[in-house]
Design a protein around this motif. Structure first.
Motif, PDB file in Angstrom:
ATOM      1  N   THR A 339      13.735 -24.350 -32.033  1.00 47.11           N
ATOM      2  CA  THR A 339      14.685 -23.309 -32.461  1.00 47.11           C
ATOM      3  C   THR A 339      14.798 -23.330 -33.990  1.00 47.11           C
ATOM      4  OG1 THR A 339      16.559 -24.812 -32.069  1.00 47.11           O
ATOM      5  CG2 THR A 339      15.927 -23.330 -30.275  1.00 47.11           C
ATOM      6  N   LEU A 340      15.877 -22.813 -34.534  1.00 49.24           N
ATOM      7  CA  LEU A 340      15.989 -22.596 -35.968  1.00 49.24           C
ATOM      8  C   LEU A 340      16.499 -23.840 -36.709  1.00 49.24           C
ATOM      9  CD1 LEU A 340      17.626 -19.064 -35.755  1.00 49.24           C
ATOM     10  CD2 LEU A 340      15.347 -19.537 -36.691  1.00 49.24           C
ATOM     11  N   SER A 341      15.873 -24.153 -37.818  1.00 50.10           N
ATOM     12  CA  SER A 341      16.382 -25.220 -38.676  1.00 50.10           C
ATOM     13  C   SER A 341      17.606 -24.723 -39.434  1.00 50.10           C
ATOM     14  CB  SER A 341      15.309 -25.644 -39.677  1.00 50.10           C
ATOM     15  OG  SER A 341      15.035 -24.591 -40.590  1.00 50.10           O
ATOM     16  N   SER A 342      18.398 -25.653 -39.929  1.00 49.36           N
ATOM     17  CA  SER A 342      19.566 -25.270 -40.728  1.00 49.36           C
ATOM     18  C   SER A 342      19.147 -24.506 -41.979  1.00 49.36           C
ATOM     19  CB  SER A 342      20.364 -26.513 -41.119  1.00 49.36           C
ATOM     20  OG  SER A 342      20.968 -27.100 -39.983  1.00 49.36           O
ATOM     21  N   TYR A 343      18.020 -24.892 -42.546  1.00 45.94           N
ATOM     22  CA  TYR A 343      17.528 -24.209 -43.752  1.00 45.94           C
ATOM     23  C   TYR A 343      17.218 -22.745 -43.443  1.00 45.94           C
ATOM     24  CZ  TYR A 343      14.623 -23.375 -47.903  1.00 45.94           C
ATOM     25  OH  TYR A 343      14.091 -22.883 -49.070  1.00 45.94           O
ATOM     26  N   SER A 344      16.569 -22.487 -42.315  1.00 39.15           N
ATOM     27  CA  SER A 344      16.281 -21.097 -41.937  1.00 39.15           C
ATOM     28  C   SER A 344      17.569 -20.308 -41.714  1.00 39.15           C
ATOM     29  CB  SER A 344      15.428 -21.058 -40.670  1.00 39.15           C
ATOM     30  OG  SER A 344      14.140 -21.583 -40.905  1.00 39.15           O
ATOM     31  N   LEU A 345      18.553 -20.927 -41.085  1.00 33.59           N
ATOM     32  CA  LEU A 345      19.832 -20.243 -40.858  1.00 33.59           C
ATOM     33  C   LEU A 345      20.512 -19.879 -42.175  1.00 33.59           C
ATOM     34  CD1 LEU A 345      21.196 -22.353 -37.884  1.00 33.59           C
ATOM     35  CD2 LEU A 345      20.760 -19.889 -37.825  1.00 33.59           C
ATOM     36  N   VAL A 346      20.470 -20.787 -43.150  1.00 32.12           N
ATOM     37  CA  VAL A 346      21.071 -20.486 -44.459  1.00 32.12           C
ATOM     38  C   VAL A 346      20.361 -19.301 -45.092  1.00 32.12           C
ATOM     39  CG1 VAL A 346      21.478 -21.346 -46.791  1.00 32.12           C
ATOM     40  CG2 VAL A 346      21.863 -22.852 -44.830  1.00 32.12           C
ATOM     41  N   LEU A 347      19.031 -19.308 -45.070  1.00 35.44           N
ATOM     42  CA  LEU A 347      18.276 -18.196 -45.648  1.00 35.44           C
ATOM     43  C   LEU A 347      18.578 -16.890 -44.926  1.00 35.44           C
ATOM     44  CD1 LEU A 347      14.807 -19.903 -46.269  1.00 35.44           C
ATOM     45  CD2 LEU A 347      16.569 -19.367 -47.951  1.00 35.44           C
ATOM     46  N   MET A 348      18.793 -16.942 -43.623  1.00 38.32           N
ATOM     47  CA  MET A 348      19.127 -15.734 -42.866  1.00 38.32           C
ATOM     48  C   MET A 348      20.479 -15.167 -43.287  1.00 38.32           C
ATOM     49  SD  MET A 348      17.703 -16.891 -39.109  1.00 38.32           S
ATOM     50  CE  MET A 348      18.272 -15.433 -38.227  1.00 38.32           C
ATOM     51  N   GLU A 413      19.576  -4.585 -35.745  1.00 34.49           N
ATOM     52  CA  GLU A 413      19.002  -3.863 -36.886  1.00 34.49           C
ATOM     53  C   GLU A 413      17.685  -4.452 -37.398  1.00 34.49           C
ATOM     54  OE1 GLU A 413      21.986  -3.522 -39.923  1.00 34.49           O
ATOM     55  OE2 GLU A 413      23.525  -2.854 -38.509  1.00 34.49           O
ATOM     56  N   PHE A 414      17.580  -5.765 -37.448  1.00 32.66           N
ATOM     57  CA  PHE A 414      16.383  -6.381 -38.023  1.00 32.66           C
ATOM     58  C   PHE A 414      15.195  -6.234 -37.080  1.00 32.66           C
ATOM     59  CE2 PHE A 414      13.580  -9.999 -38.927  1.00 32.66           C
ATOM     60  CZ  PHE A 414      13.374  -9.805 -40.291  1.00 32.66           C
ATOM     61  N   ASP A 415      14.038  -5.860 -37.640  1.00 32.63           N
ATOM     62  CA  ASP A 415      12.810  -5.669 -36.859  1.00 32.63           C
ATOM     63  C   ASP A 415      12.026  -6.984 -36.836  1.00 32.63           C
ATOM     64  OD1 ASP A 415      10.462  -4.943 -35.670  1.00 32.63           O
ATOM     65  OD2 ASP A 415      10.043  -3.228 -36.981  1.00 32.63           O
ATOM     66  N   TRP A 416      12.242  -7.773 -35.798  1.00 32.69           N
ATOM     67  CA  TRP A 416      11.618  -9.089 -35.706  1.00 32.69           C
ATOM     68  C   TRP A 416      10.095  -9.004 -35.611  1.00 32.69           C
ATOM     69  CZ3 TRP A 416      14.765 -13.151 -36.460  1.00 32.69           C
ATOM     70  CH2 TRP A 416      16.141 -12.982 -36.191  1.00 32.69           C
ATOM     71  N   SER A 417       9.568  -7.945 -35.063  1.00 33.24           N
ATOM     72  CA  SER A 417       8.130  -7.841 -34.814  1.00 33.24           C
ATOM     73  C   SER A 417       7.320  -7.520 -36.058  1.00 33.24           C
ATOM     74  CB  SER A 417       7.848  -6.761 -33.754  1.00 33.24           C
ATOM     75  OG  SER A 417       8.476  -7.084 -32.529  1.00 33.24           O
ATOM     76  N   HIS A 418       7.923  -6.847 -37.018  1.00 32.69           N
ATOM     77  CA  HIS A 418       7.151  -6.370 -38.164  1.00 32.69           C
ATOM     78  C   HIS A 418       7.698  -6.828 -39.515  1.00 32.69           C
ATOM     79  CE1 HIS A 418       6.448  -3.380 -34.886  1.00 32.69           C
ATOM     80  NE2 HIS A 418       5.187  -3.532 -35.273  1.00 32.69           N
ATOM     81  N   GLN A 419       8.910  -7.354 -39.553  1.00 32.98           N
ATOM     82  CA  GLN A 419       9.525  -7.678 -40.837  1.00 32.98           C
ATOM     83  C   GLN A 419       9.649  -9.181 -41.069  1.00 32.98           C
ATOM     84  OE1 GLN A 419      13.234  -5.435 -40.612  1.00 32.98           O
ATOM     85  NE2 GLN A 419      12.374  -3.839 -41.914  1.00 32.98           N
ATOM     86  N   ILE A 421      11.955 -12.033 -43.368  1.00 29.05           N
ATOM     87  CA  ILE A 421      13.181 -12.268 -44.131  1.00 29.05           C
ATOM     88  C   ILE A 421      12.795 -12.880 -45.480  1.00 29.05           C
ATOM     89  CG2 ILE A 421      15.279 -13.670 -44.220  1.00 29.05           C
ATOM     90  CD1 ILE A 421      15.258 -13.460 -41.081  1.00 29.05           C
ATOM     91  N   SER A 422      13.164 -12.228 -46.557  1.00 24.29           N
ATOM     92  CA  SER A 422      12.800 -12.707 -47.889  1.00 24.29           C
ATOM     93  C   SER A 422      14.020 -12.731 -48.798  1.00 24.29           C
ATOM     94  CB  SER A 422      11.707 -11.827 -48.508  1.00 24.29           C
ATOM     95  OG  SER A 422      11.419 -12.251 -49.830  1.00 24.29           O
ATOM     96  N   VAL A 423      14.522 -13.923 -49.086  1.00 22.41           N
ATOM     97  CA  VAL A 423      15.608 -14.088 -50.066  1.00 22.41           C
ATOM     98  C   VAL A 423      15.064 -13.874 -51.472  1.00 22.41           C
ATOM     99  CG1 VAL A 423      17.196 -15.793 -51.055  1.00 22.41           C
ATOM    100  CG2 VAL A 423      16.975 -15.566 -48.566  1.00 22.41           C
ATOM    101  N   ARG A 424      13.813 -14.219 -51.676  1.00 25.79           N
ATOM    102  CA  ARG A 424      13.182 -14.038 -52.986  1.00 25.79           C
ATOM    103  C   ARG A 424      13.189 -12.569 -53.404  1.00 25.79           C
ATOM    104  NH1 ARG A 424       8.042 -12.553 -54.059  1.00 25.79           N
ATOM    105  NH2 ARG A 424       7.579 -12.717 -51.830  1.00 25.79           N
ATOM    106  N   GLU A 445      10.776 -16.408 -45.040  1.00 29.78           N
ATOM    107  CA  GLU A 445       9.978 -16.847 -46.193  1.00 29.78           C
ATOM    108  C   GLU A 445      10.686 -17.933 -46.993  1.00 29.78           C
ATOM    109  OE1 GLU A 445       7.725 -14.449 -49.714  1.00 29.78           O
ATOM    110  OE2 GLU A 445       9.922 -14.455 -49.786  1.00 29.78           O
ATOM    111  N   GLU A 446       9.978 -19.024 -47.246  1.00 26.95           N
ATOM    112  CA  GLU A 446      10.488 -20.048 -48.159  1.00 26.95           C
ATOM    113  C   GLU A 446      10.419 -19.466 -49.569  1.00 26.95           C
ATOM    114  OE1 GLU A 446      11.853 -23.188 -50.135  1.00 26.95           O
ATOM    115  OE2 GLU A 446       9.937 -22.308 -50.733  1.00 26.95           O
ATOM    116  N   PRO A 447      11.517 -19.518 -50.344  1.00 27.80           N
ATOM    117  CA  PRO A 447      11.558 -18.789 -51.617  1.00 27.80           C
ATOM    118  C   PRO A 447      10.581 -19.273 -52.682  1.00 27.80           C
ATOM    119  CG  PRO A 447      13.781 -19.324 -50.856  1.00 27.80           C
ATOM    120  CD  PRO A 447      12.830 -20.074 -49.982  1.00 27.80           C
TER     121      PRO A 447
END
Length: 496
Positions: A339-348, A413-419, A421-424, A445-447
């Motif tokens: 499942t999701l790491s804490s780092y991924s959750l923060v970026l989300m 709203e978020f398109d999981w199949s084609h998009q 996530i980019s904080v950068r 995406e890792e920044p």
């Protein structure tokens, strides 16, 4: 929109720390400090004791050592015996100290440097490292003091009692705020981790003299809780390290050190052979679980990028903490279980706040590229958070409204199949068409190194569970406006 501010709306350093930090910033980095006679003598004795201890001569070593001292607040730590040449701080006589020791200075040609200049022992050296014959123990250990790990007083920390939190005007927002205040990491929690880090760095530098040990992750990025584990990054050299071979070899030596010499205050050291291998262990003094990796330098950079996001807007930290607690309760916050790491959750969460019609966060890497330069020297990275001014958003949404919006965004709203996530970029961007992103269920995406931080979600069943939890929580909170319907508050606060 960006008024001048030196540290994100918080009071400056206390005078003594501000003065110290300013002084250090003015010292040229190419000046090599001079070691005192006592430092050199004691260091050699440290190495003699370490060599004897690691080679199994425990009885011989301990016979010449004083009673164990106390590390931190209760656990005994064996320390080397004081030199017989000294009583207190005074030398008995000049004749009792060899002339070459008296005159040795840092970078002196008299000092043996062949071992201290080796960042990583060769296979031949490491084979004998714990048998007492390694050349790493034959030289006087002198760490490279010109490039140091930032101390806590060098980093801007807010007072946890300071009124920098948003005002809660509705029940859901008040619940989020109360959960945050009860569970957020305290300065005392951080100090315990820093004490362990500094002790371990001193010990590890006896094996890898030029290494540096950094505290990274949630402990420093502003999103830690009272029960957060400690993450450590051991930097052994400036060049990249092969994580499958060299990093595992280095960590095996660290694990051996922990299970022998440091067993009095380190327990359960275990080498985990993951994509980025780590040594997991528990500090008996602070009772904190730690993960130690080698040369995962991107973790140092993203720690201080996230730290800047954490304090650039006052609604960020409470929102991130409640999302992490919610994900943990619903069993979708564990990368080791797909499942999701804490780092991924923060970026989300950061990405969601960047993509609102009236954004609450900008892209810091776009707005301040010089402060988050991926080539910046590591000992300067910690300065960025105290140089970026607050972000003044026109969005006045409450914490409760933002939490509901967060669940709605990823549920509908978020398109999981084609998009991706980019904080950068501060937006959702199309997935690249390569192996790192193709056919992946979640792309975050890792920044800095632009890898996929959510690659652990590789089973469709786990992905469907994650999406379902977002959808259910959005529907419940939209209707009830009560956090206790999706997260048991009392039990969560008790666990911190």
């Amino acid at each position: 929109m960006f008024p001048n501010s030196s540290n994100l709306g918080r009071p400056p350093f206390p005078p003594k720390y501000r003065q110290q930090n300013n002084f250090l910033n003015k010292v040229p980095l190419n000046i090599r400090p001079v070691l005192s006679h006592q430092q050199i003598i004691n260091t050699r004795i440290n190495f003699q004791n370490a060599m004897a201890l690691l080679s199994g001569n425990l009885a011989t070593t301990l016979a010449g050592m004083p009673q164990p001292l106390v590390y931190g607040n209760g656990s005994p730590v064996n320390t080397p015996a004081p030199s017989p040449t000294f009583r207190g701080k005074k030398r008995l006589s000049d004749q009792s100290v060899p002339f070459d020791v008296k005159r040795q200075r840092y970078r002196s040609p008299h000092r043996e440097t062949h071992a201290a200049n080796q960042a990583v022992p060769s296979p031949e050296q490491s084979a004998s490292l714990f048998s007492g014959s390694s050349p790493l123990f034959n030289a006087c250990y002198v760490p490279d003091l010109s490039i140091r790990v930032p101390q806590l007083q060098d980093i801007s920390f807010p007072d946890v009692t300071e009124a920098t939190l948003p005002v809660a005007k509705d029940k859901l927002s008040q619940q989020v705020l109360e959960l945050f205040q009860a569970c957020q990491q305290q300065i005392c929690d951080l100090n315990r981790k820093e004490l362990c880090r500094s002790e371990l760095q001193r010990e590890i530098q006896r094996i890898f003299p030029c290494s540096r040990l950094f505290l990274v992750g949630s402990s420093l990025n502003g999103f830690g809780t009272r029960t957060s584990d400690g993450d450590l990054c051991l930097v052994v050299k400036e060049e990249p390290v092969n994580q499958k071979t060299e990093a595992r070899h280095i960590l095996s030596l660290v694990q051996k050190l922990f299970s022998t010499k440091l067993s009095s205050y380190i327990e359960r050291p275990q080498l985990i052979r993951a994509k980025v291998p780590i040594v997991k262990f528990r500090d008996k003094v602070s009772r904190v679980e730690f993960d130690l990796n080698v040369n995962n330098i991107v973790g140092i950079r993203n720690t201080f990028l996230l730290r800047t996001y954490a304090y650039v807007e006052k609604r960020v930290r409470p929102l991130v903490l409640v999302v992490k607690k919610w994900a943990s309760f619903h069993d979708i916050n564990d990368a080791s279980r797909g499942t999701l790491s804490s780092y991924s959750l923060v970026l989300m969460v950061l990405h969601y706040l960047q993509t609102l019609p009236e954004p609450i966060l900008p892209s810091l890497q776009k707005n301040y590229p010089e402060s988050f330069d991926p080539t910046m020297q590591l000992h300067l990275v910690h300065q960025a958070p105290c140089t970026i001014p607050p972000y003044l958003s026109k969005n006045e949404s409450s914490l409760g409204e933002l939490l509901i919006g967060f669940f709605k965004y990823y549920a509908t709203e978020f398109d999981w199949s084609h998009q991706m996530i980019s904080v950068r970029e501060a937006k959702a961007i199309p997935r690249p068409d390569d192996a790192e992103w193709r056919n992946k269920y979640i792309c975050v995406e890792e920044p800095f190194d632009r890898t996929n931080t959510a690659r652990a979600v590789h089973e469709k069943q786990k992905f469907d569970t994650i999406k379902e939890e977002f959808l259910k929580s959005w529907q419940i909170l939209q209707d009830k406006k009560d956090l206790s319907f999706v997260l048991p508050l009392r039990a969560t606060i008790q666990r911190r």
